[in-house]
Design a protein around this motif. Structure first.
Motif, short mmCIF file in Angstrom:
data_model
loop_
_atom_site.label_atom_id
_atom_site.label_comp_id
_atom_site.label_asym_id
_atom_site.label_seq_id
_atom_site.Cartn_x
_atom_site.Cartn_y
_atom_site.Cartn_z
N SER A 489 0.85 -1.20 0.00
CA SER A 489 0.00 0.00 0.00
C SER A 489 0.88 1.24 0.00
O SER A 489 2.11 1.16 0.20
CB SER A 489 -0.89 0.00 1.25
OG SER A 489 -0.08 0.16 2.42
N THR A 491 1.01 3.54 2.21
CA THR A 491 1.60 3.70 3.55
C THR A 491 2.80 2.78 3.71
O THR A 491 3.85 3.18 4.25
CB THR A 491 0.55 3.40 4.62
OG1 THR A 491 -0.54 4.32 4.49
CG2 THR A 491 1.15 3.49 6.01
N GLU A 492 2.65 1.54 3.28
CA GLU A 492 3.74 0.58 3.41
C GLU A 492 4.94 0.99 2.57
O GLU A 492 6.10 0.83 2.98
CB GLU A 492 3.25 -0.82 3.03
CG GLU A 492 2.28 -1.41 4.06
CD GLU A 492 1.57 -2.65 3.56
OE1 GLU A 492 1.11 -3.45 4.39
OE2 GLU A 492 1.48 -2.84 2.31
N ILE A 495 6.76 3.71 4.47
CA ILE A 495 7.57 3.17 5.59
C ILE A 495 8.78 2.42 5.06
O ILE A 495 9.88 2.51 5.64
CB ILE A 495 6.69 2.26 6.47
CG1 ILE A 495 5.60 3.10 7.15
CG2 ILE A 495 7.52 1.53 7.51
CD1 ILE A 495 4.61 2.27 7.96
N ALA A 517 10.43 1.39 14.50
CA ALA A 517 9.19 2.15 14.70
C ALA A 517 9.47 3.46 15.43
O ALA A 517 8.95 4.54 15.06
CB ALA A 517 8.19 1.30 15.49
N GLU A 522 6.72 5.85 13.65
CA GLU A 522 5.56 5.13 13.12
C GLU A 522 5.02 4.21 14.22
O GLU A 522 5.77 3.76 15.10
CB GLU A 522 5.96 4.29 11.91
CG GLU A 522 6.45 5.08 10.72
CD GLU A 522 5.33 5.80 9.99
OE1 GLU A 522 4.14 5.52 10.29
OE2 GLU A 522 5.63 6.63 9.11
N LEU A 526 1.97 -1.12 12.99
CA LEU A 526 2.07 -0.87 11.56
C LEU A 526 3.48 -1.20 11.05
O LEU A 526 3.64 -1.75 9.96
CB LEU A 526 1.72 0.60 11.26
CG LEU A 526 1.81 1.02 9.79
CD1 LEU A 526 0.89 0.16 8.91
CD2 LEU A 526 1.48 2.51 9.64
N THR A 529 3.79 -4.96 10.71
CA THR A 529 3.07 -5.45 9.53
C THR A 529 3.83 -5.15 8.26
O THR A 529 3.96 -6.00 7.36
CB THR A 529 1.67 -4.81 9.47
OG1 THR A 529 0.95 -5.12 10.65
CG2 THR A 529 0.90 -5.32 8.26
N THR A 530 4.36 -3.94 8.17
CA THR A 530 5.09 -3.54 6.96
C THR A 530 6.37 -4.36 6.79
O THR A 530 6.70 -4.82 5.68
CB THR A 530 5.43 -2.05 7.01
OG1 THR A 530 4.22 -1.29 7.15
CG2 THR A 530 6.16 -1.62 5.75
#
Length: 621
Positions: A489, A491-492, A495, A517, A522, A526, A529-530
């Motif tokens: 995505s 967002t990903e 990051i 993070a 961040e 999240l 997950t990324t």
């Protein structure tokens, strides 16, 4: 030509050999005192007008020494069976004939000895009795000669018969085969060191060769063949080999002196066995027997593969489970005696020294054994390749055949390769359909889905071939179809751009998810997950839970692993730690990760490189 002389239990046999060659083959004081052969004796005789030299192996005739007789009879070209005119056909005569026949011998002669003691008509009647005895054996057409070693009667005729046999004997095929010598004696000579003697069953040996005996490396210091000093000896000759690097007590009778790449010791092998027609009962699965192979003797159990028993005179395929390791190569001859070592039961030929413990009676396995019985190496390999749905281990094939040139890698027949490819691509398509958000299964999991019994080296070889042809893609440890990929995505992707320089800076120490993070401002869930998605893509690698390294770093670490493995034969944690400058804990974690993904494999405290693995290495085109 090597001649085995058998049949008497007194000096008559030795006396005849002395009359033929001028050599007394009884060496031991006990032999001379008791008038019987106890150990193997040797003599040689030049063939007039030829380079050929006959080698005689005088084997013991006593029924309690048949195991020694078998050690000498293995590998002979010609059998000389002796029957005394006064004693006639004795039980040991019958057993020695059985041994020679079951060893596959088709060239030989019978000498009726002590002809001077025969009453009128005795030679004729004994000749008829012997001819009847030979009927149905490999020596059925063997000439019969009456001789007397004391008076010389018939000795010249017998000697000329042997000369003619030597002139007509086709040379043994030795080219293309690795050297294999069955050791039947070892001793020490002053100024020479350890000397082993035996029949060279295959290949050739030269001074300076590096060979293996009983698991130990040894160098050929000097060499005698047929009792002559030579630089090189070939199959079919009696050899005395002086060895550097090995002691006399490390060279027992029955050991094999071989080229390193064909050396093997197996505790089970498959063979074709024929039960001697004179046996009163069938041979059943589970029977315990004495196995004689080369110059070795050991106990074994019989498992009949074609049914449950073998009738007298019949043949069947069997698996022999040995009580100790033996050297056995495809085509080698063997003899079985009963558990009490009182009689000879059967003889046969080795089909496969690498017999399986499971699936040994399946139609597929029996088809493979049928392929092992084909007459040439090329035809056997071709047929086994067609039959081997799980691939053919070329190194093991060459080892079983005793080939001079070692082979490497695996081969898969065209049909099997096509079927495997179809299943593999189908499994990937199913996986992508069920788990569209994942990049794909790792290589080990995909193997379990597609072909769990396939050897891992062949599996990785096939994967690399498909990768090279663009049929699959490999990212890190994961395999996927080229058209499939994990889509990040926005967002990903944002990051991912933040963590890339931080991971590059972290290098081999790696970076923890919580630290990334915090540094990137961040949310930790999240970030996790990324990072997991990036690992699924093969851009990152999770060495332990929440600890990540980037692909360039892992590629550099893999290059260090390959270098250490090449230099040292394995990768030790301490050496890897020193080469990378990492702490011991991190070094071990990275090595264990390489074990899991298939770059390395753990053997005890060592990590060994999987030579077929293309992980973290550029594809070769």
């Amino acid at each position: 030509m090597i001649i085995g002389t058998a049949g008497h239990i007194d000096h008559g046999k030795t006396t005849l050999v002395r009359a033929l060659t001028g050599v007394d083959t009884d060496r031991l004081p006990e032999e001379k005192a008791r008038g019987i052969s106890i150990e193997l004796g040797y003599a040689y005789l030049d063939v007039p007008g030829a380079k050929e030299r006959l080698g005689f192996i005088d084997v013991p005739g006593h029924e309690k020494l048949v195991h020694t007789m078998l050690a000498g009879a293995s590998g002979i070209d010609f059998g000389l069976l002796l029957v005394a005119a006064d004693d006639g056909v004795m039980p040991q005569t019958r057993e020695h004939l059985a041994v020679l026949s079951l060893l596959g011998l088709t060239r030989g002669a019978v000498a009726i000895t002590k002809a001077d003691r025969a009453e009128p008509g005795r030679i004729e009647s004994l000749t008829a009795e012997v001819r009847e005895l030979l009927a149905g054996t490999g020596l059925a057409e063997a000439p019969i000669v009456a001789v007397c070693a004391q008076t010389g009667q018939g000795v010249d005729a017998l000697r000329e018969l042997l000369f003619n046999a030597a002139r007509q004997m086709p040379p043994r095929a030795w080219q293309g085969l690795a050297p294999r010598l069955a050791v039947d004696r070892a001793f020490t000579l002053d100024g020479v060191g350890t000397v082993v003697t035996g029949t060279l069953h295959a290949g050739e040996i030269a001074v300076g060769d590096e060979l293996v005996l009983a698991g130990r490396r040894a160098r050929v210091r000097s060499l005698h063949a047929q009792n002559r000093v030579v630089e090189r000896a070939q199959a079919g000759q009696r050899c005395a080999v002086a060895l550097a690097g090995i002691a006399k007590d490390e060279a027992p009778r029955g050991a094999w002196l071989t080229a390193p790449h064909v050396a093997l010791a197996t505790d089970r092998f498959d063979a074709r066995l024929q039960l001697w027609p004179g046996e009163a009962r069938p041979l059943r699965s589970g029977a315990r027997v004495h196995l004689h192979l080369g110059a070795q003797s050991t106990m074994a159990s019989v498992a009949v593969l074609d049914g449950d028993l073998i009738e007298p005179g019949a043949a069947a395929r069997v698996q022999l489970v040995c009580h100790g390791p033996v050297g056995a190569w495809r085509g080698d001859r063997l003899v079985l005696r009963d558990a009490g070592a009182t009689r000879t039961l059967a003889g046969g030929i080795v089909l496969d020294p690498f017999a399986p413990t499971r699936y040994r009676r399946t139609p597929e396995r029996l088809d493979e054994l049928a392929a092992c019985e084909l007459p040439t190496t090329a035809r056997r390999r071709e047929r086994l390749l067609v039959l081997s749905q799980l691939g053919l281990d070329l190194a093991r094939f060459a080892q079983a055949e005793g080939l001079a040139e070692p082979l490497q890698g695996w081969a898969l027949g065209d049909e099997a390769h096509a079927a495997l490819t179809h299943r593999l691509l189908g499994a990937l398509a199913d996986y992508h359909a069920k788990s569209p958000d994942e990049l794909g299964p790792d290589a080990a999991r995909l193997r379990r889905l597609v072909s769990p019994r396939m050897a891992e080296p062949l599996w990785r070889q096939v994967l690399n071939e498909l990768r090279g042809r663009g049929q699959v893609a490999v990212r890190g440890a994961f395999v996927h179809l080229p058209a499939h990929g994990v889509q990040l995505s926005a967002t990903e992707q944002r990051i991912a751009q933040k963590v890339a320089p931080r991971l590059a800076a972290a290098g081999a120490e790696g970076a923890w998810a919580r630290d990334l993070a915090k540094d990137c401002a961040e949310p930790e869930p999240l970030m996790r997950t990324t990072l997991a998605r990036l690992a699924q893509q093969g851009d990152l690698h999770q060495v332990v839970k929440d600890l990540y390294l980037d692909t360039p770093t892992m590629t550099a670490l893999a290059a260090t692993v390959r270098r250490l493995a090449t230099e040292q034969g394995h990768v030790a944690a301490a050496a890897f730690r020193d080469a990378t400058g990492l702490g011991r804990k991190r070094a071990i974690q990275i090595l264990e990760h390489f074990d899991r993904v298939g770059l390395l494999r753990r053997v005890g405290d060592e990590h060994r490189l999987r030579a077929d693995s293309a992980l973290f290495a550029p594809l070769e085109h």
